[in-house]
Design an enzyme around this catalytic site. Structure first.
Site, PDB file in Angstrom:
ATOM      1  N   ASP A 287      36.048  42.959  33.054  1.00  0.00           N
ATOM      2  CA  ASP A 287      36.675  43.005  34.365  1.00  0.00           C
ATOM      3  C   ASP A 287      36.611  44.432  34.895  1.00  0.00           C
ATOM      4  O   ASP A 287      35.929  45.281  34.331  1.00  0.00           O
ATOM      5  CB  ASP A 287      38.116  42.503  34.281  1.00  0.00           C
ATOM      6  CG  ASP A 287      38.980  43.332  33.338  1.00  0.00           C
ATOM      7  OD1 ASP A 287      38.516  44.389  32.845  1.00  0.00           O
ATOM      8  OD2 ASP A 287      40.123  42.939  33.097  1.00  0.00           O
TER       9      ASP A 287
ATOM     10  N   LYS B 229      32.634  36.180  32.782  1.00  0.00           N
ATOM     11  CA  LYS B 229      33.911  36.822  32.484  1.00  0.00           C
ATOM     12  C   LYS B 229      34.996  35.765  32.287  1.00  0.00           C
ATOM     13  O   LYS B 229      35.728  35.780  31.298  1.00  0.00           O
ATOM     14  CB  LYS B 229      34.310  37.780  33.603  1.00  0.00           C
ATOM     15  CG  LYS B 229      35.647  38.474  33.354  1.00  0.00           C
ATOM     16  CD  LYS B 229      36.118  39.251  34.565  1.00  0.00           C
ATOM     17  CE  LYS B 229      36.873  38.314  35.453  1.00  0.00           C
ATOM     18  NZ  LYS B 229      37.583  38.895  36.554  1.00  0.00           N
TER      19      LYS B 229
END
Length: 193
Positions: A119, A100
């Protein structure tokens, strides 16, 4: 979920949030690396590199984050001659940088959108709308990558973050005012049951 409906969701979110951008401030690539590390388990608004020492404690997991920041800085100096890497494989070798974070760094620092930062907002919205049934962020990212054209990738996370903060709020979603409710699997299930 069809590719056409997936694109429609993103198109509607683009109209809803035309100013959706990254909320992390940075002036150098390394500041972005640190901002991304600090933002984990913390609201993005609390991150300001200039106030690192005062902020790191309330960000949560501050001891681990401080250790990772120091080690990451040393790795960038030693392995990459002080330059933050511009590819996924090298970024993933850095302490405290996962997929991420690497996606955020690649997009925001280098303008490279080959993936999507999944997220908490991207995960929730992907699951509720039916873009993905997966729980694991990497699997959600793979599902999104199959559904969306490459030229959509640079805005997906920003749009999900803005939508998640303003409308699809985890504890109290504003489904009735949601601009993508007609394409939302969860909304349509509850409406028809």
């Amino acid at each position: 979920m069809t590719k056409q409906n997936a694109k429609k969701i993103i198109d509607i979110l683009r109209q809803t949030y035309p100013d959706a951008t990254c909320s992390l401030d940075f002036t150098t690539p390394f500041e972005m690396v640190v901002a991304v590390m600090l933002s984990a388990q913390c609201t993005d608004e609390r991150i300001d590199i200039k106030k690192l020492e005062k902020i790191i404690h309330p960000c949560g997991f501050y001891k681990n984050k401080a250790k990772n920041i120091k080690l990451c800085a040393q790795q960038i100096l030693d392995k990459y001659n002080g330059v933050v890497p511009d590819n996924m494989n090298d970024l993933l070798t850095l302490a405290g940088v996962g997929r991420k974070s690497a996606n955020v760094i690649l997009l925001e620092v280098y303008g490279i959108a080959n993936g999507i930062a999944v997220d908490t907002h991207a995960k929730r919205i992907s699951n509720l709308t039916g873009l993905s049934k997966e729980k694991d962020p990497e699997k959600i990212e793979k599902d999104l990558l199959k559904l969306l054209p490459k030229d959509y990738l640079s805005s997906v996370n920003h749009l999900f973050v803005w939508h998640g903060r303003n409308t699809c709020i985890a504890r109290k979603p504003k489904c009735e005012s949601c601009t993508i409710k007609n394409y939302c699997e969860s909304y349509n299930k509850t409406r028809h049951s």
